[in-house]
Design a protein around this motif. Structure first.
Motif, short mmCIF file in Angstrom:
data_model
loop_
_atom_site.label_atom_id
_atom_site.label_comp_id
_atom_site.label_asym_id
_atom_site.label_seq_id
_atom_site.Cartn_x
_atom_site.Cartn_y
_atom_site.Cartn_z
N LEU A 1 45.82 5.39 65.63
CA LEU A 1 46.84 4.45 65.12
C LEU A 1 48.17 4.70 65.82
O LEU A 1 48.85 3.74 66.22
CB LEU A 1 46.99 4.61 63.59
N ALA A 2 48.52 5.96 66.02
CA ALA A 2 49.78 6.26 66.72
C ALA A 2 49.75 5.66 68.13
O ALA A 2 50.74 5.06 68.59
CB ALA A 2 49.99 7.77 66.78
N HIS B 1 46.80 8.12 57.12
CA HIS B 1 46.91 7.97 58.57
C HIS B 1 48.19 7.23 58.94
O HIS B 1 48.82 7.53 59.96
CB HIS B 1 45.70 7.19 59.11
N ALA B 2 48.58 6.27 58.12
CA ALA B 2 49.82 5.52 58.40
C ALA B 2 51.01 6.46 58.38
O ALA B 2 51.88 6.40 59.25
CB ALA B 2 49.99 4.40 57.36
N VAL B 3 51.05 7.35 57.39
CA VAL B 3 52.16 8.30 57.28
C VAL B 3 52.19 9.21 58.51
O VAL B 3 53.24 9.43 59.12
CB VAL B 3 52.02 9.14 55.98
N ALA C 1 50.83 8.74 61.51
CA ALA C 1 51.11 8.02 62.76
C ALA C 1 52.59 7.63 62.83
O ALA C 1 53.20 7.67 63.91
CB ALA C 1 50.23 6.77 62.84
N ALA C 2 53.17 7.28 61.68
CA ALA C 2 54.59 6.93 61.66
C ALA C 2 55.43 8.16 62.01
O ALA C 2 56.39 8.07 62.79
CB ALA C 2 54.97 6.38 60.28
N ALA C 3 55.04 9.32 61.46
CA ALA C 3 55.79 10.55 61.76
C ALA C 3 55.68 10.90 63.24
O ALA C 3 56.66 11.33 63.87
CB ALA C 3 55.28 11.70 60.90
N ALA C 4 54.51 10.68 63.81
CA ALA C 4 54.29 11.05 65.21
C ALA C 4 55.03 10.13 66.18
O ALA C 4 55.39 10.54 67.28
CB ALA C 4 52.79 11.04 65.52
N THR C 5 55.25 8.88 65.77
CA THR C 5 55.82 7.90 66.70
C THR C 5 57.27 7.53 66.39
O THR C 5 57.93 6.90 67.21
CB THR C 5 55.00 6.59 66.66
N GLY C 6 57.72 7.86 65.17
CA GLY C 6 59.06 7.45 64.76
C GLY C 6 59.12 6.01 64.29
O GLY C 6 60.21 5.49 64.00
N VAL C 7 57.97 5.35 64.17
CA VAL C 7 57.96 3.97 63.66
C VAL C 7 58.13 4.03 62.14
O VAL C 7 57.40 4.76 61.46
CB VAL C 7 56.62 3.26 64.00
N PRO C 8 59.12 3.31 61.59
CA PRO C 8 59.31 3.36 60.14
C PRO C 8 58.13 2.73 59.41
O PRO C 8 57.53 1.76 59.88
CB PRO C 8 60.60 2.55 59.90
N VAL C 9 57.77 3.28 58.24
CA VAL C 9 56.61 2.80 57.50
C VAL C 9 56.99 2.56 56.04
O VAL C 9 57.81 3.30 55.48
CB VAL C 9 55.44 3.80 57.59
#
Ligand code: NAP
Length: 240
Positions: A51-52, A77-79, A81-89
């Motif tokens: 996902l990331a 997984h969303a949490v 992947a968001a932490a790994a990429t910096g994309v806000p979730v």
């Protein structure tokens, strides 16, 4: 948007209407899914790392986890992947049925083993906890279960069980008629929340049928939750 729910479809439509480029992701569990407006992709990502990679590759600027309240692996997984990429979730999750007028009369359980225990005295259960849970009810293989699922299960059901494929929304009188015709003596449900599938709860109350409710697993730590599409639009900064 991680979807597969009516709320996700409604939000996708609202975003498309205001010109936001939204991609909805479906797991691919259902053979003829109700398709949201906008772009759609289908199938797993290959875990949080997958996902990331997708978020980065598609240059996604915001992630909405609008999956079903029981799709917790996807939320975790969303949490990650968001932490790994910096994309806000953000998590869009409809409120559950704890505030339902009959909620205090139901037996609330934390898992399917507890559901089996709580319902042990039944002979004619109405099982509505979804295809992925059905194998766990096999200890009740000799009981006259009415099983309602969106998509048929991938194993042969015990001969004593009656399968009904349907996807709602459901209406109280029809639910009452269905449960009365089956002579259901127990309703087993997840705390899915929302109005699409809530009529069975009123029908059970009308008929005096006891209800066992599987409580929601906790939301992953640190995941911000909004209760409706308006909350998600506000979080995204999109006009509502
Ligand atoms: P889950 O157990 O949390 O997720 C299992 C795996 O399925 C995930 O690791 C992911 O695979 C894939 N997945 C789940 N949702 C996805 C999505 N929206 N897009 C792409 N891949 C997804 O999920 P589940 O309970 O099986 O639910 C699957 C789908 O059915 C979700 O879209 C959910 O909203 C919908 N749904 C579930 C229920 C329910 O009761 N659980 C009820 C109604 C609708 P990878 O690790 O390979 O990415």
């Amino acid at each position: 948007m991680l979807g597969g729910t009516a709320e996700a479809r409604a939000l996708a439509a609202a975003l498309v209407a205001v010109g936001v480029d939204v991609v909805s992701s479906l797991a691919g569990r259902v053979s003829e899914p109700a398709l949201p407006a906008g772009r759609v992709r289908i199938g797993g990502f290959g875990g949080a790392t997958g996902l990331a990679g997708y978020l980065t590759g598609e240059r996604v600027t915001a992630l909405v986890d609008a999956t079903h309240p029981f799709a917790r692996r996807m939320s975790a997984h969303a949490v990650a992947a968001a932490a790994a990429t910096g994309v806000p979730v953000v998590r869009l999750e409809r409120p559950g049925w704890r505030a339902h007028p009959h909620a205090a009369e139901w037996t609330w359980v934390d898992d399917l083993d507890q559901a089996l225990q709580a319902g042990d005295g039944c002979r004619r259960p109405f099982l509505t906890t979804g295809r992925q849970t059905l194998a766990r009810f096999l200890p009740w293989r000799d009981r006259a279960a009415l099983v309602r699922v969106v998509e048929p299960p991938d194993f042969p059901l015990p001969p004593a069980w009656t399968l009904r494929t349907d996807r709602g929304p459901y209406e109280r009188a029809a639910e009452r008629a269905l449960m009365a015709a089956h002579r259901a003596d127990l309703l087993v449900t997840k705390d899915s929340g929302g109005s699409f599938t809530a009529a069975k709860l009123d029908a059970a109350a009308d008929l005096g049928v006891p209800v066992v409710v599987l409580a929601r697993p906790p939301v992953p730590d640190g995941l911000r939750v909004v209760a409706d599409g308006a909350g998600a639009l506000a979080w995204l900064g999109a006009p509502g």
